[in-house]
Design a protein around this motif. Structure first.
Motif, PDB file in Angstrom:
ATOM      1  N   LEU A   9       0.836  -1.188   0.000  1.00  0.00           N
ATOM      2  CA  LEU A   9       0.000   0.000   0.000  1.00  0.00           C
ATOM      3  C   LEU A   9       0.872   1.240   0.000  1.00  0.00           C
ATOM      4  CD1 LEU A   9      -2.721   1.509   0.400  1.00  0.00           C
ATOM      5  CD2 LEU A   9      -2.388   1.206   2.874  1.00  0.00           C
ATOM      6  N   CYS A  10       0.641   2.107  -0.971  1.00  0.00           N
ATOM      7  CA  CYS A  10       1.362   3.379  -1.038  1.00  0.00           C
ATOM      8  C   CYS A  10       0.544   4.431  -0.303  1.00  0.00           C
ATOM      9  CB  CYS A  10       1.577   3.798  -2.483  1.00  0.00           C
ATOM     10  SG  CYS A  10       2.515   5.336  -2.660  1.00  0.00           S
ATOM     11  N   THR A  11       1.187   5.137   0.607  1.00  0.00           N
ATOM     12  CA  THR A  11       0.480   6.182   1.364  1.00  0.00           C
ATOM     13  C   THR A  11       0.766   7.585   0.841  1.00  0.00           C
ATOM     14  OG1 THR A  11       2.296   6.308   2.969  1.00  0.00           O
ATOM     15  CG2 THR A  11       0.507   4.763   3.452  1.00  0.00           C
ATOM     16  N   GLY A  12       1.563   7.668  -0.234  1.00  0.00           N
ATOM     17  CA  GLY A  12       1.892   8.962  -0.816  1.00  0.00           C
ATOM     18  C   GLY A  12       0.800   9.494  -1.714  1.00  0.00           C
ATOM     19  N   CYS A  13       1.031  10.660  -2.319  1.00  0.00           N
ATOM     20  CA  CYS A  13       0.113  11.318  -3.259  1.00  0.00           C
ATOM     21  C   CYS A  13      -1.255  11.578  -2.630  1.00  0.00           C
ATOM     22  CB  CYS A  13      -0.038  10.491  -4.531  1.00  0.00           C
ATOM     23  SG  CYS A  13       1.478  10.357  -5.509  1.00  0.00           S
ATOM     24  N   GLY A  14      -1.306  11.751  -1.310  1.00  0.00           N
ATOM     25  CA  GLY A  14      -2.560  12.077  -0.638  1.00  0.00           C
ATOM     26  C   GLY A  14      -3.374  10.892  -0.194  1.00  0.00           C
ATOM     27  N   ILE A  15      -2.944   9.659  -0.541  1.00  0.00           N
ATOM     28  CA  ILE A  15      -3.728   8.479  -0.171  1.00  0.00           C
ATOM     29  C   ILE A  15      -3.786   8.335   1.352  1.00  0.00           C
ATOM     30  CG2 ILE A  15      -3.844   5.955  -0.305  1.00  0.00           C
ATOM     31  CD1 ILE A  15      -2.531   6.166  -3.077  1.00  0.00           C
ATOM     32  N   GLY A  16      -2.621   8.428   2.005  1.00  0.00           N
ATOM     33  CA  GLY A  16      -2.572   8.281   3.459  1.00  0.00           C
ATOM     34  C   GLY A  16      -3.173   9.443   4.207  1.00  0.00           C
ATOM     35  N   ASP A  17      -3.370  10.580   3.518  1.00  0.00           N
ATOM     36  CA  ASP A  17      -3.910  11.759   4.186  1.00  0.00           C
ATOM     37  C   ASP A  17      -5.429  11.686   4.356  1.00  0.00           C
ATOM     38  OD1 ASP A  17      -1.358  12.834   4.271  1.00  0.00           O
ATOM     39  OD2 ASP A  17      -1.601  13.911   2.366  1.00  0.00           O
ATOM     40  N   VAL A  18      -6.109  10.989   3.451  1.00  0.00           N
ATOM     41  CA  VAL A  18      -7.583  11.008   3.474  1.00  0.00           C
ATOM     42  C   VAL A  18      -8.186   9.644   3.776  1.00  0.00           C
ATOM     43  CG1 VAL A  18      -7.689  12.976   1.897  1.00  0.00           C
ATOM     44  CG2 VAL A  18      -7.718  10.660   0.973  1.00  0.00           C
ATOM     45  N   LEU A  19      -7.358   8.582   3.819  1.00  0.00           N
ATOM     46  CA  LEU A  19      -7.880   7.246   4.068  1.00  0.00           C
ATOM     47  C   LEU A  19      -7.256   6.650   5.330  1.00  0.00           C
ATOM     48  CD1 LEU A  19      -7.785   5.769   0.430  1.00  0.00           C
ATOM     49  CD2 LEU A  19      -9.790   6.640   1.673  1.00  0.00           C
ATOM     50  N   THR A  36       1.620  -4.536   3.490  1.00  0.00           N
ATOM     51  CA  THR A  36       2.533  -3.608   4.139  1.00  0.00           C
ATOM     52  C   THR A  36       2.458  -2.267   3.434  1.00  0.00           C
ATOM     53  OG1 THR A  36       4.354  -4.378   2.740  1.00  0.00           O
ATOM     54  CG2 THR A  36       4.124  -5.404   4.903  1.00  0.00           C
ATOM     55  N   GLU A  37       2.871  -1.225   4.130  1.00  0.00           N
ATOM     56  CA  GLU A  37       2.754   0.122   3.566  1.00  0.00           C
ATOM     57  C   GLU A  37       4.120   0.739   3.307  1.00  0.00           C
ATOM     58  OE1 GLU A  37       2.036   3.356   6.715  1.00  0.00           O
ATOM     59  OE2 GLU A  37       1.083   1.547   7.576  1.00  0.00           O
ATOM     60  N   HIS A  38       4.117   1.720   2.399  1.00  0.00           N
ATOM     61  CA  HIS A  38       5.329   2.478   2.098  1.00  0.00           C
ATOM     62  C   HIS A  38       4.904   3.857   1.633  1.00  0.00           C
ATOM     63  CE1 HIS A  38       9.106   3.732   0.166  1.00  0.00           C
ATOM     64  NE2 HIS A  38       9.690   2.792   0.913  1.00  0.00           N
ATOM     65  N   ALA A  39       5.720   4.872   1.928  1.00  0.00           N
ATOM     66  CA  ALA A  39       5.347   6.256   1.618  1.00  0.00           C
ATOM     67  C   ALA A  39       5.437   6.586   0.135  1.00  0.00           C
ATOM     68  CB  ALA A  39       6.223   7.219   2.414  1.00  0.00           C
ATOM     69  N   CYS A  40       6.228   5.823  -0.623  1.00  0.00           N
ATOM     70  CA  CYS A  40       6.390   6.132  -2.062  1.00  0.00           C
ATOM     71  C   CYS A  40       6.842   4.880  -2.794  1.00  0.00           C
ATOM     72  CB  CYS A  40       7.390   7.271  -2.241  1.00  0.00           C
ATOM     73  SG  CYS A  40       7.595   7.795  -3.959  1.00  0.00           S
ATOM     74  N   LEU A  41       5.893   4.050  -3.174  1.00  0.00           N
ATOM     75  CA  LEU A  41       6.236   2.786  -3.817  1.00  0.00           C
ATOM     76  C   LEU A  41       6.849   2.981  -5.204  1.00  0.00           C
ATOM     77  CD1 LEU A  41       3.204   0.474  -2.918  1.00  0.00           C
ATOM     78  CD2 LEU A  41       5.547   0.301  -2.082  1.00  0.00           C
ATOM     79  N   CYS A  42       6.513   4.078  -5.882  1.00  0.00           N
ATOM     80  CA  CYS A  42       7.019   4.258  -7.245  1.00  0.00           C
ATOM     81  C   CYS A  42       8.458   4.774  -7.263  1.00  0.00           C
ATOM     82  CB  CYS A  42       6.120   5.205  -8.037  1.00  0.00           C
ATOM     83  SG  CYS A  42       6.038   6.875  -7.368  1.00  0.00           S
ATOM     84  N   GLY A  43       8.969   5.213  -6.131  1.00  0.00           N
ATOM     85  CA  GLY A  43      10.346   5.684  -6.066  1.00  0.00           C
ATOM     86  C   GLY A  43      11.323   4.531  -5.962  1.00  0.00           C
ATOM     87  N   ALA A  66      -2.065   1.704  -5.156  1.00  0.00           N
ATOM     88  CA  ALA A  66      -1.415   3.016  -5.223  1.00  0.00           C
ATOM     89  C   ALA A  66      -2.115   3.853  -6.286  1.00  0.00           C
ATOM     90  CB  ALA A  66       0.072   2.835  -5.522  1.00  0.00           C
ATOM     91  N   CYS A  67      -1.369   4.202  -7.339  1.00  0.00           N
ATOM     92  CA  CYS A  67      -1.898   5.047  -8.407  1.00  0.00           C
ATOM     93  C   CYS A  67      -2.514   4.205  -9.516  1.00  0.00           C
ATOM     94  CB  CYS A  67      -0.794   5.939  -8.948  1.00  0.00           C
ATOM     95  SG  CYS A  67       0.695   5.029  -9.417  1.00  0.00           S
ATOM     96  N   SER A  68      -3.001   4.887 -10.536  1.00  0.00           N
ATOM     97  CA  SER A  68      -3.672   4.229 -11.658  1.00  0.00           C
ATOM     98  C   SER A  68      -2.721   3.290 -12.401  1.00  0.00           C
ATOM     99  CB  SER A  68      -4.197   5.284 -12.636  1.00  0.00           C
ATOM    100  OG  SER A  68      -4.586   4.690 -13.853  1.00  0.00           O
ATOM    101  N   PRO A  69      -3.221   2.143 -12.852  1.00  0.00           N
ATOM    102  CA  PRO A  69      -2.386   1.250 -13.664  1.00  0.00           C
ATOM    103  C   PRO A  69      -2.018   1.846 -15.021  1.00  0.00           C
ATOM    104  CG  PRO A  69      -4.653   0.452 -13.578  1.00  0.00           C
ATOM    105  CD  PRO A  69      -4.546   1.561 -12.589  1.00  0.00           C
ATOM    106  N   ARG A  70      -2.606   2.988 -15.358  1.00  0.00           N
ATOM    107  CA  ARG A  70      -2.258   3.649 -16.620  1.00  0.00           C
ATOM    108  C   ARG A  70      -0.919   4.380 -16.515  1.00  0.00           C
ATOM    109  NH1 ARG A  70      -6.275   4.493 -20.471  1.00  0.00           N
ATOM    110  NH2 ARG A  70      -8.335   3.707 -19.916  1.00  0.00           N
ATOM    111  N   LEU A  89      -6.056   3.457  -5.889  1.00  0.00           N
ATOM    112  CA  LEU A  89      -6.552   4.205  -4.734  1.00  0.00           C
ATOM    113  C   LEU A  89      -6.351   5.708  -4.875  1.00  0.00           C
ATOM    114  CD1 LEU A  89      -5.357   2.016  -1.713  1.00  0.00           C
ATOM    115  CD2 LEU A  89      -7.601   2.070  -2.809  1.00  0.00           C
ATOM    116  N   ARG A  90      -5.519   6.119  -5.809  1.00  0.00           N
ATOM    117  CA  ARG A  90      -5.214   7.545  -5.931  1.00  0.00           C
ATOM    118  C   ARG A  90      -6.298   8.260  -6.751  1.00  0.00           C
ATOM    119  NH1 ARG A  90       0.292   9.797  -8.707  1.00  0.00           N
ATOM    120  NH2 ARG A  90      -0.851   9.234 -10.607  1.00  0.00           N
ATOM    121  N   GLU A  91      -6.330   8.003  -8.075  1.00  0.00           N
ATOM    122  CA  GLU A  91      -7.272   8.715  -8.948  1.00  0.00           C
ATOM    123  C   GLU A  91      -8.729   8.342  -8.664  1.00  0.00           C
ATOM    124  OE1 GLU A  91      -3.366   8.711 -11.117  1.00  0.00           O
ATOM    125  OE2 GLU A  91      -4.496   7.317  -9.868  1.00  0.00           O
ATOM    126  N   HIS A  92      -8.978   7.045  -8.349  1.00  0.00           N
ATOM    127  CA  HIS A  92     -10.360   6.591  -8.201  1.00  0.00           C
ATOM    128  C   HIS A  92     -10.930   6.796  -6.801  1.00  0.00           C
ATOM    129  CE1 HIS A  92     -10.629   3.733 -11.917  1.00  0.00           C
ATOM    130  NE2 HIS A  92     -10.470   5.003 -12.232  1.00  0.00           N
TER     131      HIS A  92
END
Length: 450
Positions: A9-19, A36-43, A66-70, A89-92
């Motif tokens: 689970l990525c908690t970055g990009c605002g996901i962890g702030d609102v969920l 398990t969680e991480h603050a920035c999985l794409c990094g 995390a973010c969109s599969p696109r 979890l980000r865009e949707h």
């Protein structure tokens, strides 16, 4: 493949702030995979976080919420032997709402997030590595249908690439319509001069190539099978066989046939799904069966079929091949008059270039008084052919204008072409010796069921 799961689970990009992160992890665990969680999985650190589990725990089925599969597709690609499922979890979810006014998590948003987590986990559990379908045997032979310039080119290129090629031509000789060309389009820089046809050299090259088998007076009856194992039935040109491609029959027509109210057009033919035990096997088929000039007789205001010396571009090429062309010629590219700006059916960049090529014949054969009018709604000269177009624009005796041709009429031994809406801004009446209509190129496959 024995699956070893890992959910992240990525908690970055605002996901962890609102969920509620713990709630999302609990949802994954309840569905069957610990998360398990991480603050920035794409990094780089996030990717290393996942790769460590792959190396240490043998994880091969990965859930990334995390973010969109696109997006971030390369960042979450862990190789062909792994399964990666993305939960958006980000865009949707996170980006569609926010916290309540009191700063607490929105229940609806949280429920939507847990749904996405459950769906991603379930999908990972049900997904298997794809296994490619492979034929037991794959033919490396190539069949080329058509012995014109396109078919000859395809056969030469395929043979040069190392393949065995069979070239089938229904006529008695190779070459097709290119045999009737007086000149061909430029093929070398600066692309401003017509060239002598190279078709005879191409024929000689194909006939002399040990990798190419040429069959003239022969055509394809039908093609069955699938890529890699096409079952091809060949026959003598013009001969009917039980293996001919059947005519299309609709469901309603079949019903009438079954009731005896309609004759079966495929009576005596083998079913299309039946493979000919004597058919030849090819891995690929190149369709290069050519074209026929479109019928232009429907445009009565242009006089084709009624007025002498109103001809098609194909007919004009025959005249040019055998002798001198008239001194004053109008080339009409579009038949719509003032009603519309559509070109003749099946027109394309080739017919535009043919008009320019044939306009060159006019001034070449009549150096003193040769005059060619190219009247168009659209001129298509892509790529290097634009250089030939510019050269023809500058050539003495050649006049080009966007125009609506409203009428062609006889005037003694000449023809008069009425032209409106042209670039000169005035209506014109052009007195010419011949009018050439840019008949389009109708693929032979339009009428041939093969």
């Amino acid at each position: 493949m024995k699956k070893v799961y890992g959910a992240y689970l990525c908690t970055g990009c605002g996901i962890g702030d609102v969920l509620d992160v713990d709630g999302l992890k609990d949802a994954a665990a309840d569905a069957g995979i610990a998360m398990t969680e991480h603050a920035c999985l794409c990094g780089a650190a996030g990717r290393s976080f996942i790769e460590k589990d792959i190396a240490d725990k043998g994880v091969n089925t990965i859930v990334v919420c995390a973010c969109s599969p696109r997006v971030m597709q390369k960042e979450f690609d862990f190789g062909e032997q792994t399964i990666t499922v993305r939960g958006n979890l980000r865009e949707h979810v996170a980006w569609t709402g926010g916290l309540k006014e009191d700063g607490s998590v929105d229940d609806f948003l949280q429920e939507m997030g847990t749904d996405y987590v459950r769906m991603a986990v379930t999908r990972a559990q049900k997904t298997e590595l794809p296994e490619p379908y492979k034929l037991e045997t794959i033919s490396k032979k190539i069949l080329v249908m058509g012995g014109g310039i396109a078919g000859l080119t395809a056969a030469k290129e395929a043979a040069a690439a190392g393949y065995e090629v069979t070239l089938v031509e229904k006529d008695a000789q190779l070459g097709g319509k290119a045999l009737g060309w007086r000149k061909m389009f430029p093929t070398a820089y600066p692309y401003n001069e017509l060239e002598a046809p190279s078709i005879q050299q191409m024929i000689a090259d194909v006939q002399g190539n040990s990798r190419i088998t040429v069959k003239t007076g022969c055509e394809v009856a039908r093609i069955g099978g699938s890529p890699g194992q096409f079952n091809v039935t060949l026959k003598a040109a013009g001969v009917a066989t039980e293996w001919d491609a059947p005519a299309k029959v609709t469901a309603d027509q079949q019903d009438l046939i079954n009731k005896g109210e309609l004759e079966d057009p495929n009576k005596g033919m083998q079913k299309y799904t039946t493979l000919n035990p004597e058919g030849e096997i090819y891995g690929a088929v190149v369709l290069a069966t050519g074209w026929t000039p479109a019928d232009v007789s429907e445009y009565e205001h242009l006089g084709y079929g009624k007025l002498t010396n109103v001809v098609t571009n194909a007919e004009f090429e025959k005249i040019a091949k055998t002798g001198k062309v008239p001194a004053r010629v109008a080339f009409v590219q579009s038949p719509g008059g003032k009603d519309n700006d559509k070109d003749f059916p099946y027109c394309n960049s080739v017919t535009s270039m043919v008009a320019l090529k044939q306009a060159n014949y006019v001034v070449e054969d009549n150096p003193v008084d040769g005059t060619a009018y190219v009247l168009y709604q659209h001129m298509r000269t892509p790529g290097n052919t634009e250089l030939f177009y510019k050269g023809m624009q500058a050539k003495d005796g050649v006049f080009m204008t966007k125009a609506a041709v409203t009428k062609v009429s006889a005037s003694g031994s000449s023809l008069v072409v009425d032209v409106e809406d042209n670039l000169l801004g005035e209506d014109l009446q052009l007195e010419v010796d011949m009018v050439v209509l840019a008949a389009g190129m109708v693929p032979t496959t339009v009428a041939d069921p093969v």
